[in-house]
Enzyme design. Structure first.
Site, PDB file in Angstrom:
ATOM      1  N   GLU A   1       0.813  -1.212   0.000  1.00  0.00           N
ATOM      2  CA  GLU A   1       0.000   0.000   0.000  1.00  0.00           C
ATOM      3  C   GLU A   1       0.849   1.265   0.000  1.00  0.00           C
ATOM      4  O   GLU A   1       0.543   2.225  -0.695  1.00  0.00           O
ATOM      5  CB  GLU A   1      -0.962   0.007   1.190  1.00  0.00           C
ATOM      6  CG  GLU A   1      -2.115  -0.997   1.065  1.00  0.00           C
ATOM      7  CD  GLU A   1      -2.961  -0.778  -0.188  1.00  0.00           C
ATOM      8  OE1 GLU A   1      -3.001   0.356  -0.697  1.00  0.00           O
ATOM      9  OE2 GLU A   1      -3.579  -1.744  -0.653  1.00  0.00           O
TER      10      GLU A   1
ATOM     11  N   TYR B   1      -6.961   6.529   3.618  1.00  0.00           N
ATOM     12  CA  TYR B   1      -7.108   5.475   2.627  1.00  0.00           C
ATOM     13  C   TYR B   1      -6.330   4.220   3.011  1.00  0.00           C
ATOM     14  O   TYR B   1      -6.851   3.104   3.023  1.00  0.00           O
ATOM     15  CB  TYR B   1      -6.666   5.930   1.224  1.00  0.00           C
ATOM     16  CG  TYR B   1      -6.360   4.724   0.381  1.00  0.00           C
ATOM     17  CD1 TYR B   1      -7.398   3.951  -0.134  1.00  0.00           C
ATOM     18  CD2 TYR B   1      -5.042   4.280   0.211  1.00  0.00           C
ATOM     19  CE1 TYR B   1      -7.128   2.780  -0.826  1.00  0.00           C
ATOM     20  CE2 TYR B   1      -4.767   3.122  -0.478  1.00  0.00           C
ATOM     21  CZ  TYR B   1      -5.815   2.373  -0.994  1.00  0.00           C
ATOM     22  OH  TYR B   1      -5.551   1.208  -1.641  1.00  0.00           O
TER      23      TYR B   1
ATOM     24  N   ASP C   1     -10.262   5.255  -2.632  1.00  0.00           N
ATOM     25  CA  ASP C   1      -9.084   5.713  -3.366  1.00  0.00           C
ATOM     26  C   ASP C   1      -9.548   6.326  -4.685  1.00  0.00           C
ATOM     27  O   ASP C   1     -10.740   6.435  -4.949  1.00  0.00           O
ATOM     28  CB  ASP C   1      -8.118   4.547  -3.628  1.00  0.00           C
ATOM     29  CG  ASP C   1      -8.588   3.716  -4.790  1.00  0.00           C
ATOM     30  OD1 ASP C   1      -9.807   3.497  -4.897  1.00  0.00           O
ATOM     31  OD2 ASP C   1      -7.752   3.289  -5.608  1.00  0.00           O
TER      32      ASP C   1
END
Length: 290
Positions: free
Chosen positions: A37, A120, A138
């Site tokens: 991520e 996020y 996102d």
DNA sequence: CACACGTGGTC
DNA sequence: TGACCAAGTGT
């Protein structure tokens, strides 16, 4: 109540078309998910793939990374861009090691407290690594929902309250389905409902899409300014960092001078990189990775 | 809230 | 060819 007429086609489409990505495999650790991520922030999957693999090979746990100098993380970050993310990932590893017994936390609030983890990423890790129900918003999800539900080509520059509420209403009730929904909508945005040249023929919800029904009206929001590049501090910083990454050890000022012409800007960026913690001024006219 | 922050691929 | 784009965060 969540909209099952949207869920079923999207979930079915995902089941058939999802990419086999390392951080999505059943055996992927939460650490692998967290690393992915951070790397995927503003960075395409294809470029992340090899760096992520090497990273997990070298540092299979947060503790392994935390035990190394942060400069090793910066070097291993390679050319992914935004190298401050490498700093933050290292700092997150230290925090996880010190505060969470070396285990990536499963709680959204605890994740959010980690360096480099914003709203996020916290939702994404809680959802993808731990199967929790969260609103994962996102740019892909925003674009898909903005088109299908909102009828607009592109989302606004920043998330609106109404947009977040709309997304929340669409999250399935149970944790497992919610987690799959999150990744499925993202994947749809990444592969089909793309920013430019969407492949609506392949879209499982094309018949429900408000943007399509309206005849694909063009974006009419505030102008999204293109990011300048030539001659910017960012370009200068990139050049400077590249010199350090490509060197085996500390480098002299002369090597940096050769990497960027305008002296005032070079000195300013050098000072900023030191202030950011991306470089250290180890001696007179000598710089190194931290 | 607007802006800074890397890099390289695509149409 | 150059503008736009790629799983945002921090200030």
């Amino acid at each position: 109540m969540p909209d099952s007429t949207l869920h079923e086609p999207v979930l079915d489409w995902y089941d058939e078309h999802a990419r086999d990505l390392p951080w999505r495999r059943p055996e992927a650790s939460p650490w692998s998910v967290l690393v992915s991520e951070l790397m995927l922030q503003q960075t395409p999957v294809v470029r992340v793939l090899p760096v992520h693999a090497a990273w997990l090979e070298r540092w299979p746990t947060p503790a392994a990374l935390a035990a190394e100098p942060v400069g090793e993380a910066v070097r291993a970050w390679g050319r992914l861009g935004y190298p401050r993310r490498a700093l933050r990932l290292h700092a997150a590893a230290v925090a996880i090691t010190e505060r969470h017994d070396g285990l990536v936390p499963d709680d959204h609030g605890a994740l959010l407290a980690l360096p480099g983890v914003g709203d996020y990423t916290a939702a994404a890790v809680a959802s993808f690594a731990f199967g929790r129900r969260h609103v994962v918003l996102d740019t892909n999800v925003r674009r898909v929902l903005g088109r299908v539900v909102g009828g607009a080509e592109h989302p606004r520059p920043s998330v609106t309250k109404a947009e977040r509420e709309e997304a929340a209403l669409l999250v399935p009730d149970d944790d497992a389905t919610a987690a799959t929904w999150a990744v499925a909508v993202m994947e749809l945005g990444a592969l089909v409902c793309t920013a430019a040249g969407p492949r609506c023929e392949e879209c499982p919800v094309a018949d429900q899409c408000a943007w399509r029904a309206a005849g694909y009206p063009a974006y009419d929001g505030p102008a999204r300014r293109a990011q300048a590049w030539d001659g910017t501090d960012r370009q200068c910083r990139g050049r400077l960092m590249a010199v350090l990454r490509d060197a085996d050890g500390p480098v002299r000022r002369s090597a940096l001078d050769a990497a960027w012409g305008p002296e005032a800007q070079r000195l300013r960026c050098l000072a900023a990189l030191v202030a950011d913690g991306l470089l250290v001024h180890v001696a007179e006219d000598v710089y190194a990775l931290p």
